[in-house]
Design an enzyme around this catalytic site. Structure first.
Site, PDB file in Angstrom:
ATOM      1  N   LYS A  64       0.804  -1.220   0.000  1.00  0.00           N
ATOM      2  CA  LYS A  64       0.000   0.000   0.000  1.00  0.00           C
ATOM      3  C   LYS A  64       0.839   1.273   0.000  1.00  0.00           C
ATOM      4  O   LYS A  64       0.420   2.299  -0.537  1.00  0.00           O
ATOM      5  CB  LYS A  64      -0.944   0.006   1.209  1.00  0.00           C
ATOM      6  CG  LYS A  64      -1.991  -1.094   1.170  1.00  0.00           C
ATOM      7  CD  LYS A  64      -2.833  -1.092   2.433  1.00  0.00           C
ATOM      8  CE  LYS A  64      -3.845  -2.223   2.415  1.00  0.00           C
ATOM      9  NZ  LYS A  64      -4.859  -2.048   1.363  1.00  0.00           N
ATOM     10  N   THR A  84      -3.816   1.127  -2.380  1.00  0.00           N
ATOM     11  CA  THR A  84      -4.410   2.429  -2.617  1.00  0.00           C
ATOM     12  C   THR A  84      -3.890   3.438  -1.594  1.00  0.00           C
ATOM     13  O   THR A  84      -3.794   3.147  -0.407  1.00  0.00           O
ATOM     14  CB  THR A  84      -5.940   2.350  -2.546  1.00  0.00           C
ATOM     15  OG1 THR A  84      -6.408   1.474  -3.567  1.00  0.00           O
ATOM     16  CG2 THR A  84      -6.589   3.711  -2.703  1.00  0.00           C
ATOM     17  N   GLY A 112      -9.935  -0.885   4.474  1.00  0.00           N
ATOM     18  CA  GLY A 112     -10.351   0.509   4.566  1.00  0.00           C
ATOM     19  C   GLY A 112      -9.269   1.506   4.199  1.00  0.00           C
ATOM     20  O   GLY A 112      -9.159   2.568   4.820  1.00  0.00           O
ATOM     21  N   PHE A 113      -8.484   1.169   3.177  1.00  0.00           N
ATOM     22  CA  PHE A 113      -7.447   2.096   2.683  1.00  0.00           C
ATOM     23  C   PHE A 113      -6.500   2.537   3.800  1.00  0.00           C
ATOM     24  O   PHE A 113      -6.185   3.717   3.945  1.00  0.00           O
ATOM     25  CB  PHE A 113      -8.066   3.338   2.034  1.00  0.00           C
ATOM     26  CG  PHE A 113      -8.752   3.120   0.717  1.00  0.00           C
ATOM     27  CD1 PHE A 113      -8.656   1.920   0.035  1.00  0.00           C
ATOM     28  CD2 PHE A 113      -9.505   4.138   0.148  1.00  0.00           C
ATOM     29  CE1 PHE A 113      -9.300   1.727  -1.188  1.00  0.00           C
ATOM     30  CE2 PHE A 113     -10.144   3.970  -1.076  1.00  0.00           C
ATOM     31  CZ  PHE A 113     -10.051   2.755  -1.742  1.00  0.00           C
ATOM     32  N   SER A 173     -13.640   0.094  -4.314  1.00  0.00           N
ATOM     33  CA  SER A 173     -13.470  -0.634  -3.062  1.00  0.00           C
ATOM     34  C   SER A 173     -14.791  -0.659  -2.305  1.00  0.00           C
ATOM     35  O   SER A 173     -15.458   0.370  -2.174  1.00  0.00           O
ATOM     36  CB  SER A 173     -12.405   0.030  -2.188  1.00  0.00           C
ATOM     37  OG  SER A 173     -12.415  -0.540  -0.888  1.00  0.00           O
ATOM     38  N   THR A 245     -12.633  -6.357  -5.515  1.00  0.00           N
ATOM     39  CA  THR A 245     -13.225  -7.464  -4.768  1.00  0.00           C
ATOM     40  C   THR A 245     -14.751  -7.408  -4.833  1.00  0.00           C
ATOM     41  O   THR A 245     -15.345  -6.387  -5.149  1.00  0.00           O
ATOM     42  CB  THR A 245     -12.775  -7.429  -3.304  1.00  0.00           C
ATOM     43  OG1 THR A 245     -13.130  -6.151  -2.742  1.00  0.00           O
ATOM     44  CG2 THR A 245     -11.275  -7.618  -3.189  1.00  0.00           C
TER      45      THR A 245
END
EC number: 1.3.5.2
Length: 348
Positions: A64, A84, A112-113, A173, A245
Site C-alpha cells: 500500500k 491504494t 479501509g485504505f 473498493s 473485490t
C-alpha cells in the site's frame, strides 16, 4: 517448493502478522541476493504508450505504501501497482479486518485504505531502484464526503503524477463508505471530466503523459458496465482495471469467516471478474486496454482473462496461496502463446 513447505506455518499466524513477516523475509532475501526471478522470454508489448516486458502485474493492495517495490520486482513482475493511497494518512478499519478462507483459496478484507498518505508513498517511490512500470492506485480519505471525493483524487493525482508510469483511480473498493457511488453515470461523468482536464494540465507542466486508468467493481449489472464503458470512451480514459473485490459470497456461504463484512477476492471471484472483462471488451470494442484481475490462481486463469479481452493481468490472492513462483509460471505460459506475444484487447 519452499513456499509450499512454509505456507502452513505462515497460515497459522494472524493474516496481517503473517503479511508483515513475509515482507520482512522477502526484503532480507532480496538484500542478500538470495533470489531473483529470471523473466520468461517474452516479446515486450506497447500498451498505453508504456512498454511492458511481460503481461503479469501485481495488483494494488499488497504494497500500500510502496515500501517493498524493489523486493517485489525481483519476483519477475512485468509491472507493479502500489496503493491504494489517500491524501492524508489513515489507519483503516479496526482489526481484525483480514480473513483467509483457505478451503476456497480466497480472502475477505475490510482494510479501509490503511496507508501512510500520498507524501509518504512518493518518498518511498523516489528512494526505489526499480526502473520498471509502476502504477499508483489513488483513493479518497474515509472522512471525505463522496461529493468532495474529486478533491482527494486531484491531490493524489498531482502529487503522484511525476513518479507514476500510470495512475489508477479506485472507485470500487467496498470498504470505503459510498465510494462505489462514483461508478454511477452522473458522478463518474463529472469525476472523469475533472481528472482528465487536470491530467492534460499536468502533462503540459511536466512534459510527460501519465496514463489514467479506472478500477471498477465486479458487482455491476450489464447496463452499468455498458454505461461505464461509454464514459471511459467519452473522456478518453487510457485504460480500465476489472475488477476489484466482490460483496458476493456465492460458493463460500458455509465457510468460516464467510459472514465477515468486506470484499472477497481469490478463486470464487474468477468467473465473475472474467465476465466483467468480457462485457467491457464487447462494449469498448478495443477502444482502450483492459487489465484483468480477480481470482487468477494459475496460468489457466490468466489465459481465461486474456481470452475474454484483457491485454494484461494482475495477481494478488493467487500470490498469497500459490507463492512467488506463480509469477513466472503465468508469464511463461502467456509469453509462449502466440510466439511470445498476446492477443487480448487494444494495445494502443
Amino acid at each position: 517448493m519452499l513456499y509450499s513447505l512454509l505456507r502452513p506455518l505462515v497460515f497459522a499466524l494472524e493474516p496481517e502478522t503473517a503479511h508483515g513477516i513475509a515482507f520482512n523475509a522477502m526484503e532480507t532475501a532480496h538484500r542478500l541476493g538470495l533470489y531473483r526471478a529470471r523473466p520468461a522470454p517474452c516479446r515486450s508489448r506497447s500498451i498505453m504508450g508504456l512498454t511492458f516486458p511481460n503481461p503479469v502485474g501485481l495488483a494494488a493492495g499488497l504494497d500500500k505504501n510502496g515500501e517493498h517495490i524493489d523486493a517485489l520486482a525481483a519476483l519477475g513482475f512485468g509491472f507493479i501497482e502500489i496503493g491504494t493511497v489517500t491524501p492524508r494518512p489513515q489507519p483503516g478499519n479496526p482489526k481484525p479486518r483480514l480473513f483467509r478462507l483457505p478451503q476456497a483459496n480466497s480472502i475477505i478484507n475490510r482494510m479501509g485504505f490503511n496507508n501512510n498518505g500520498i507524501e509518504g508513498l512518493v518518498a518511498n517511490v523516489k528512494a526505489m531502484d526499480y526502473k520498471g512500470i509502476l502504477g499508483i492506485n489513488i483513493g479518497k480519505n474515509f472522512d471525505t464526503p463522496v461529493e468532495k471525493a474529486v478533491d482527494d483524487y486531484l491531490i493524489c493525482l498531482r502529487k503522484a503524477y511525476r513518479y507514476a508510469s500510470y495512475i489508477t483511480v479506485n472507485i470500487s473498493s467496498p470498504n470505503t463508505p459510498n465510494l462505489r457511488q462514483l461508478q454511477q453515470a452522473t458522478e463518474l461523468d463529472s469525476l472523469l471530466g475533472t481528472l482528465k482536464l487536470n491530467q492534460q494540465r499536468l502533462a503540459d507542466e511536466h512534459g510527460k503523459y501519465t496514463p489514467l486508468l479506472v478500477k471498477i467493481a465486479p458487482d455491476l449489472e450489464l447496463p452499468e458496465i455498458d454505461s461505464i464503458a461509454a464514459l471511459l470512451m467519452k473522456h478518453r480514459v487510457d485504460g480500465v482495471i476489472a475488477t476489484n473485490t466482490t460483496l458476493s459470497r456465492a460458493g463460500v456461504e458455509t465457510l468460516p469467516h464467510a459472514r465477515e463484512a468486506g470484499g472477497l477476492s481469490g478463486a470464487p471471484l474468477a468467473k465473475r471478474a472474467t465476465s466483467v472483462v468480457a462485457r467491457l471488451h464487447h462494449a469498448l470494442q478495443g477502444a482502450l486496454p483492459i487489465i484483468g484481475v480477480g481470482g487468477i490462481m494459475d496460468a489457466a486463469g490468466a489465459t481465461e482473462k486474456i481470452a475474454a479481452g484483457a491485454s494484461l493481468i494482475q495477481v494478488y490472492s493467487g500470490l498469497v496461496y500459490r507463492g512467488p513462483h506463480l509469477v513466472g509460471e503465468i508469464a511463461q505460459v502467456l509469453c509462449n502463446a502466440n510466439g511470445g506475444g498476446l492477443d487480448g484487447a487494444s494495445s494502443t
